[in-house]
Motif scaffolding. Structure first.
Motif, PDB file in Angstrom:
ATOM      1  N   LEU A 120       0.510  -1.095   0.301  1.00 18.44           N
ATOM      2  CA  LEU A 120      -0.160  -0.104   0.260  1.00 18.44           C
ATOM      3  C   LEU A 120       1.217   1.364   0.280  1.00 18.44           C
ATOM      4  N   ALA A 121       1.861   1.565   0.930  1.00 26.14           N
ATOM      5  CA  ALA A 121       2.774   2.690   0.892  1.00 26.14           C
ATOM      6  C   ALA A 121       3.439   2.721  -0.362  1.00 26.14           C
ATOM      7  N   THR A 122       3.780   0.865  -1.687  1.00 32.54           N
ATOM      8  CA  THR A 122       4.640   1.942  -2.325  1.00 32.54           C
ATOM      9  C   THR A 122       3.567   2.246  -3.624  1.00 32.54           C
ATOM     10  N   PHE A 123       2.028   1.926  -3.766  1.00 34.90           N
ATOM     11  CA  PHE A 123       1.651   2.515  -4.559  1.00 34.90           C
ATOM     12  C   PHE A 123       1.054   3.895  -3.836  1.00 34.90           C
ATOM     13  N   LEU A 124       1.293   4.187  -2.644  1.00 35.15           N
ATOM     14  CA  LEU A 124       0.815   5.724  -2.606  1.00 35.15           C
ATOM     15  C   LEU A 124       2.702   6.734  -3.354  1.00 35.15           C
ATOM     16  N   GLN A 125       3.444   5.722  -2.923  1.00 30.89           N
ATOM     17  CA  GLN A 125       5.091   6.028  -3.115  1.00 30.89           C
ATOM     18  C   GLN A 125       4.811   6.750  -5.149  1.00 30.89           C
ATOM     19  N   THR A 126       4.765   5.574  -5.663  1.00 33.90           N
ATOM     20  CA  THR A 126       5.096   5.211  -6.944  1.00 33.90           C
ATOM     21  C   THR A 126       3.762   5.964  -7.806  1.00 33.90           C
ATOM     22  N   LEU A 127       2.201   6.000  -7.137  1.00 33.70           N
ATOM     23  CA  LEU A 127       1.496   6.486  -8.393  1.00 33.70           C
ATOM     24  C   LEU A 127       1.235   7.813  -7.916  1.00 33.70           C
ATOM     25  N   GLY A 128       0.791   7.747  -6.175  1.00 40.17           N
ATOM     26  CA  GLY A 128       0.384   9.283  -5.293  1.00 40.17           C
ATOM     27  C   GLY A 128      -1.154   9.712  -5.857  1.00 40.17           C
ATOM     28  N   PHE A 129      -1.548  10.772  -5.096  1.00 39.67           N
ATOM     29  CA  PHE A 129      -2.500  11.258  -5.443  1.00 39.67           C
ATOM     30  C   PHE A 129      -2.337  12.792  -4.966  1.00 39.67           C
ATOM     31  N   TRP A 130      -3.179  13.624  -4.859  1.00 42.71           N
ATOM     32  CA  TRP A 130      -2.808  14.752  -4.814  1.00 42.71           C
ATOM     33  C   TRP A 130      -1.572  15.500  -4.489  1.00 42.71           C
ATOM     34  N   LYS A 131      -1.332  16.081  -3.175  1.00 40.95           N
ATOM     35  CA  LYS A 131       0.474  16.037  -2.883  1.00 40.95           C
ATOM     36  C   LYS A 131       0.974  15.205  -2.654  1.00 40.95           C
ATOM     37  N   ILE A 132       0.739  13.816  -3.057  1.00 40.47           N
ATOM     38  CA  ILE A 132       1.085  12.532  -2.115  1.00 40.47           C
ATOM     39  C   ILE A 132       1.849  11.637  -3.367  1.00 40.47           C
ATOM     40  N   GLY A 133       2.858  11.215  -2.436  1.00 46.78           N
ATOM     41  CA  GLY A 133       4.003  10.366  -3.746  1.00 46.78           C
ATOM     42  C   GLY A 133       4.644  11.263  -4.645  1.00 46.78           C
ATOM     43  N   ALA A 134       5.922  10.710  -3.990  1.00 46.83           N
ATOM     44  CA  ALA A 134       7.226  11.576  -5.338  1.00 46.83           C
ATOM     45  C   ALA A 134       6.772  10.796  -6.658  1.00 46.83           C
ATOM     46  N   ARG A 135       6.175   9.591  -6.550  1.00 48.94           N
ATOM     47  CA  ARG A 135       6.373   8.938  -8.455  1.00 48.94           C
ATOM     48  C   ARG A 135       7.273   9.099  -8.927  1.00 48.94           C
ATOM     49  N   LEU A 136       8.040   8.680  -8.164  1.00 48.96           N
ATOM     50  CA  LEU A 136       8.942   8.034  -8.746  1.00 48.96           C
ATOM     51  C   LEU A 136       9.312   6.443  -8.404  1.00 48.96           C
ATOM     52  N   PRO A 137      10.479   5.740  -9.152  1.00 50.07           N
ATOM     53  CA  PRO A 137      10.342   4.484  -9.006  1.00 50.07           C
ATOM     54  C   PRO A 137      10.885   3.910  -7.666  1.00 50.07           C
ATOM     55  N   PHE A 138      10.386   4.129  -6.861  1.00 50.22           N
ATOM     56  CA  PHE A 138      10.835   3.591  -5.302  1.00 50.22           C
ATOM     57  C   PHE A 138       9.665   2.477  -4.325  1.00 50.22           C
ATOM     58  N   VAL A 139      10.415   1.881  -3.937  1.00 48.82           N
ATOM     59  CA  VAL A 139       9.437   0.193  -3.131  1.00 48.82           C
ATOM     60  C   VAL A 139       8.749   0.629  -1.698  1.00 48.82           C
ATOM     61  N   ASN A 140       8.418   1.044  -1.184  1.00 55.55           N
ATOM     62  CA  ASN A 140       8.000   1.057   0.662  1.00 55.55           C
ATOM     63  C   ASN A 140       8.382  -0.298   1.009  1.00 55.55           C
TER      64      ASN A 140
END
Length: 530
Positions: A120-140
């Motif tokens: 779930l945290a990886t989804f937040l980081q890679t796909l993101g929404f609003w101002k949340i998520g770096a939208r970089l290929p990061f695994v959390n």
């Protein structure tokens, strides 16, 4: 012109320099990118746009980070990321769960919950929404920085059944505080020039290498077979397989060399009796992480303070990781990107206890995989996040990754983590190391960051709260690099300090240095020095 300050721009071909811009963030509309490529103001930039750029459709100019790959390539590459970080995700719940006296069934449940929340945290980081998520290929995943304080919380709890609820409550508060602080914390990006980022990236790789060496020696340090020739030989064989695949194959096969190395290494381990299929036989087919399975969260001040310190350490490391990954994928992480990435980390951490998970953070292990394979798509890592969620819901699927022997992971880890260190060295190459001050910054910062690796008991006399920070070489090295850069390259700086000399030999000037801004020596050094 602010968008391209600090970089040398080719006025004849401005479109070739977007990677040096700090404002072409992933979340900006395409018009912002065009504004950077074709500035409307400033006499130093040619007014005529490039015909070749205008002729290329917008969708064909999509950054590799935003590229969606074919299904097979997306799937296998995502599995590589899961394989690279699986051991790091399951280790914290196994350690903390064992300290809390959980049964085997409860340990399996806790591990599956951490895999689920990592996805779930990886989804937040890679796909993101609003101002949340770096939208970089990061695994959390679960940060290892919290293991020591969490086990300390367990040890200080009279009734161990209360330990996990207290930990979950502290993680929720620490995550919420970190989420609020993220936009302020992200402003530190201005203190991370190449001399700092290169040092930190190198430290990330060097700090991870002992993990690979530990894996190569076997799963149990207390066992007589730990470090045996069988384990080390298997690790070496896996390393050689990965190297041969990288050297003599091409295209897609070359890009999944690590995954193939893990599969072949595991097959080699079967006749040696190293592979354990027990986890597969004993795993359930379906298992959903029931919310608050171990009890409602409890809020204890000492635990909250302890894990809030861990959150600061985690945010520091995540900032360094984002800067490192941004350089590797060709999309430098600016202040907004870092703020969005930290929000994803902290929100993921605050939500994890709902499903019985721990504090989440970006995983540096996967940076090496991106650097080596050059597959930069964030959707690949999002696919890996999907596999993590699946393994959290399906223990049988999770157990398949667990079959890979530790020595096999260790052999592949040498390539992965060494690639991170090499990326740091590449960044340092353009950090103005011909300048004495920068050599001192790198030398001292690396030394400070390597202390926890070479002398693990160095800080044994310090309080436990201080050791949480000091035992993280990445954090201490990062702080040292930032402070030294401010001291040597900013505070009380005189014009004479800009003179470039040979490293550690003050007074011996590089030819042409006194020639002014037009001399060859004055160009890149003046940009990358600080």
């Amino acid at each position: 012109m602010a968008a391209v300050s600090g970089a040398r721009m080719d006025v004849r071909a401005p479109e070739r320099c977007p990677s040096r811009s700090r404002t072409t963030a992933h979340h900006l509309p395409e018009t912002h990118v065009d504004d950077d490529v074709h500035p409307t103001g400033g006499a130093a930039v040619a007014a005529q746009p490039s015909p070749s750029t205008d002729a290329v459709p917008t969708d064909q100019r999509r950054h590799p980070v935003d590229e969606k790959l074919p299904l097979l390539k997306m799937t296998t590459s995502g599995l590589q990321h899961v394989a690279a970080m699986y051991a790091g995700v399951v280790a914290p719940p196994l350690i903390v769960g064992a300290a809390a006296g959980l049964s085997g069934t409860e340990l399996t449940f806790l591990t599956g919950a951490c895999l689920f929340t990592a996805g779930l945290a990886t989804f937040l980081q890679t796909l993101g929404f609003w101002k949340i998520g770096a939208r970089l290929p990061f695994v959390n995943g679960v940060t290892f920085a919290g293991v020591a304080p969490m086990t300390a919380i367990v040890a200080s709890t009279k009734d161990r059944s209360d330990a996990l609820p207290i930990i979950f409550g502290a993680v929720i508060v620490a995550g919420a505080l970190g989420f609020v602080a993220a936009p302020f914390f992200s402003k530190a990006v201005r203190f991370f020039p190449p001399v700092v980022t290169g040092t930190v990236i190198t430290l990330i790789g060097v700090s991870l290498l002992p993990v690979a060496f530990g894996w190569a020696q076997g799963p149990d340090p207390a066992a007589d077979s730990y470090g045996s020739t069988t384990y080390l030989g298997l690790a070496a064989a896996t390393l050689v397989i990965v190297l041969l695949l990288r050297r003599f194959t091409h295209g897609f096969v070359k890009q999944i060399a690590v995954l193939l190395g893990l599969v072949i290494g595991t097959l080699l381990a079967i006749p040696l009796g190293v592979t354990d299929f027990g986890p597969v036989a004993g795993a359930d087919l379906i298992g959903f992480p029931t919310p608050f399975h171990f009890g409602a969260p409890r809020f204890q001040l000492a635990a909250i303070l302890s894990l809030s310190v861990v959150m600061v350490v985690s945010m520091t490391e995540s900032t360094a990781d984002m800067l490192a990954l941004g350089e590797i994928v060709g999309r430098p992480a600016d202040e907004r990107t870092i703020a969005a990435g930290l929000r994803a980390d902290t929100l993921g951490s605050a939500l994890s206890p709902l499903f019985n998970g721990f504090m989440c953070s970006a995983f540096a292990q996967n940076i090496g995989l991106v650097a080596m394979t050059r597959i930069r798509s964030r959707y690949v890592v999002a696919t890996g996040g999907g596999f993590l969620v699946l393994m959290g819901l399906c223990p049988v699927a999770a157990s398949l990754i667990a079959v890979v022997p530790r020595p096999v992971l260790g052999g592949a880890g040498v390539v992965l983590f060494g690639s991170v260190a090499a990326s740091g060295i590449q960044t340092l190459v353009r950090a103005g190391l011909e300048k004495d001050n920068n050599v001192l910054i790198v030398a001292v910062s690396l030394a400070v960051g390597i202390i926890p690796i070479t002398a693990p008991e160095f800080y044994h006399a310090f309080p436990q709260t201080a050791k949480i920070v000091l035992d993280s070489g990445i954090s201490t090295g990062c702080v040292a690099a930032v402070v030294l850069n401010l001291l040597f390259n900013h505070l009380g700086r005189r014009q004479a300090d800009d003179e470039v000399t040979a490293p550690m030999e003050p007074g011996e000037e590089i030819a042409g240095q006194r020639g002014g801004a037009g001399s060859p020596a004055a160009g890149p050094s003046a940009v990358t020095a600080h």
